[in-house]
Design an enzyme around this catalytic site. Structure first.
Site, PDB file in Angstrom:
ATOM      1  N   SER A 262       6.404   5.782  -3.039  1.00  0.00           N
ATOM      2  CA  SER A 262       6.333   4.347  -3.290  1.00  0.00           C
ATOM      3  C   SER A 262       5.446   3.727  -2.221  1.00  0.00           C
ATOM      4  O   SER A 262       5.094   4.374  -1.237  1.00  0.00           O
ATOM      5  CB  SER A 262       7.726   3.739  -3.204  1.00  0.00           C
ATOM      6  OG  SER A 262       8.209   3.928  -1.877  1.00  0.00           O
ATOM      7  N   LYS A 263       5.142   2.467  -2.430  1.00  0.00           N
ATOM      8  CA  LYS A 263       4.306   1.765  -1.468  1.00  0.00           C
ATOM      9  C   LYS A 263       4.994   1.752  -0.094  1.00  0.00           C
ATOM     10  O   LYS A 263       4.370   2.016   0.931  1.00  0.00           O
ATOM     11  CB  LYS A 263       4.111   0.334  -1.962  1.00  0.00           C
ATOM     12  CG  LYS A 263       2.984  -0.355  -1.276  1.00  0.00           C
ATOM     13  CD  LYS A 263       2.641  -1.651  -1.950  1.00  0.00           C
ATOM     14  CE  LYS A 263       1.824  -2.463  -0.961  1.00  0.00           C
ATOM     15  NZ  LYS A 263       1.963  -3.871  -1.094  1.00  0.00           N
TER      16      LYS A 263
END
Ligand code: GLU
Length: 495
Positions: A262-263
């Protein structure tokens, strides 16, 4: 399949293109080129609330940087345009209408409050995930429950409505995925999908299916996160009586610490997440392409280095893995080093001039810079490090690295001074790495000390650092005058 393959990369311009999106684009492109087909770029910008200005430009820049060439797209109109969904509104209306007419979709007039009430009611009666489905639709306000004339009246009065897909109550939806094999979903887990929203815009599902059909897309190659949308698409294809394109869902990109990359995870693990980061951090595009190609695919032998052309020749979907692909940052840097070292020194010199902020580097002699590039490229991972590590060629040390100074001992000044006396005798022409090294050896054997006893303080005096490229070659490049000056300064400052 030759010539008939048409694939698309269909990003939503909702932010910077991330690395997973770039990999999807790359796989589509490689597949298209492998089969001499077409690579289409379609901008899926129907969600106006998530639209981000400049996101489309970011997508274009990122693809161009990688060398991914678009055959048809907003900037390169083909026979199937427009290629931005916001410019295709009427098309979706026409097809939504068609579904209503053939009984596969219906108008729904329920307000937000009514929908909330329905969910609440169902939850209270023990249904944990209430849906607008084959059962509940019968007690809601839609064109299936309201009298025909009331529906007409509401439409004419301009009442807000959405169009929903009539998802069958109990059906197993099956399809073949080129990567995952046989996939099946139960329709009873699906909502009656909204196809047309109250703002008149289509949802992703309707627009995506209509466009893939009209643009004659032969293969849908996209990330695994879209797998759960596919049964809805299958229903839509059936409702339209259209053939389903071939489907291929790419494995997720995983973080080295586990779980989807994920970011947030990427940030905490120092992994650049957006394509833009790779451009700004001066990665080599060939390295990023080669690395991304192997993030979920391999040619089935132990080869690792491949140009875009070679990847196009090799790429097939049957060699894409099912399991998640772990992002290995070290591997990326390894690729980067490879493609950096492969470049001729003169080319690197030109890039250094472009990238550097230091005016002395910008104005430097090309030959000199090329020599520096040749010396340093073996020691770094990225071109910006060539510049930062090479800074000492242009600036006398203003201060000395603190950690390195621990190696400046009581006997250092004496040894360095003696060495200086020795090399002072060299002419400009004989100020060469081999001679400089020989003199160092003479001094250490005369004083009966180890190599490092002189080498370290000398490096500190000349470069200000405790580490760096070959010191003798560096001194040769710096020239006699500069080296002697720096030694004098160090002896003065450090005693
Ligand atoms: N617009 C979707 C996205 O943002 C496209 C997914 C698909 O390829 O169908 O990725």
């Amino acid at each position: 399949m030759k010539g008939t393959v048409r694939v698309r990369f269909a990003p939503s311009p909702t932010g910077f293109l991330h690395i997973g999106g770039l990999r999807t684009a790359l796989y589509n492109y490689l597949f298209a080129r492998h089969h001499e087909g077409k690579f289409i770029l379609r901008i899926e910008d129907t969600d106006q609330s998530r639209y981000v200005e400049n996101a489309e430009q970011d997508i274009l820049d990122s693809l161009a940087w990688c060398g991914i060439e678009v055959d048809e797209g907003p900037q390169k109109p083909g026979d199937f345009g427009p290629y931005r969904q916001s410019e295709r509104k009427e098309i979706y209306h026409k097809y939504a209408q068609q579904l209503i007419e053939n009984g596969h979709a219906y108008y729904a007039f329920d307000t937000t409050e009514e929908l909330d009430q329905m969910r609440e009611r169902l939850q209270k009666s023990g249904n944990p995930s209430p849906k607008y489905d084959a059962i509940t639709r019968q007690s809601m306000k839609n064109s299936l429950t309201l009298p025909q004339d009331e529906v007409q009246k509401r439409l004419e009065a301009g009442d807000e409505y959405v169009v929903r897909l009539k998802v069958p109550r109990r059906e197993t939806i099956r399809f073949e995925d080129l990567i995952r094999g046989h996939v099946s979903f139960e329709s009873k887990g699906l909502d009656d999908q909204v196809l047309l929203k109250s703002d008149g815009m289509p949802t992703y599902h309707l627009a995506n299916v209509v466009d893939d059909h009209l643009m004659q897309v032969s293969h849908v190659i996209r990330g695994e996160e879209w797998l759960s949308s596919t049964p809805k698409h299958v229903l839509l294809y059936q409702a339209f009586r259209w053939d389903l394109p071939e489907m291929a869902h790419l494995p997720l990109i995983m973080s080295p610490s586990g779980g989807k990359l994920s970011k947030r995870k990427a940030e905490s693990e120092g992994i650049p997440i957006n394509a833009k980061n790779y451009i700004e951090q001066h990665y080599e595009p060939e390295a990023v392409v080669n690395f991304l190609a192997y993030l979920g695919w391999s040619p089935g032998d132990d080869s690792e280095i491949h140009s875009m052309q070679s990847l196009c020749n090799l790429f097939t979907l049957d060699r894409v893995s099912k399991g998640g692909a772990v992002f290995n940052h070290k591997k990326l840097l390894w690729y980067n080093e490879h493609y950096l070292r492969e470049q001729p020194d003169h080319q690197l010199a030109g890039r250094m001039k472009e990238l550097a902020e230091n005016p002395k580097i910008k104005k430097a002699d090309n030959e000199f810079l090329a020599n520096i590039a040749g010396l340093l490229k073996e020691r770094v991972s990225k071109i910006d490090e060539v510049i930062s590590m090479g800074e000492f060629f242009f600036e006398d040390p203003q201060q000395y690295d603190e950690k390195a100074l621990k190696k400046w001992k009581d006997d250092s000044p004496g040894l360095v001074a003696e060495y200086k006396e020795n090399i002072e005798a060299l002419t400009e022409e004989s100020f060469k790495a081999a001679n400089l090294k020989e003199h160092l050896q003479n001094v250490i054997s005369k004083n009966d000390v180890g190599f490092g006893k002189l080498m370290m303080p000398l490096r500190i005096a000349v470069t200000g650092q405790g580490f760096g490229p070959d010191l003798f070659v560096s001194m040769e490049l710096l020239g006699k005058e500069t080296v002697l000056r720096r030694i004098d300064t160090a002896l003065e400052k450090l005693g």
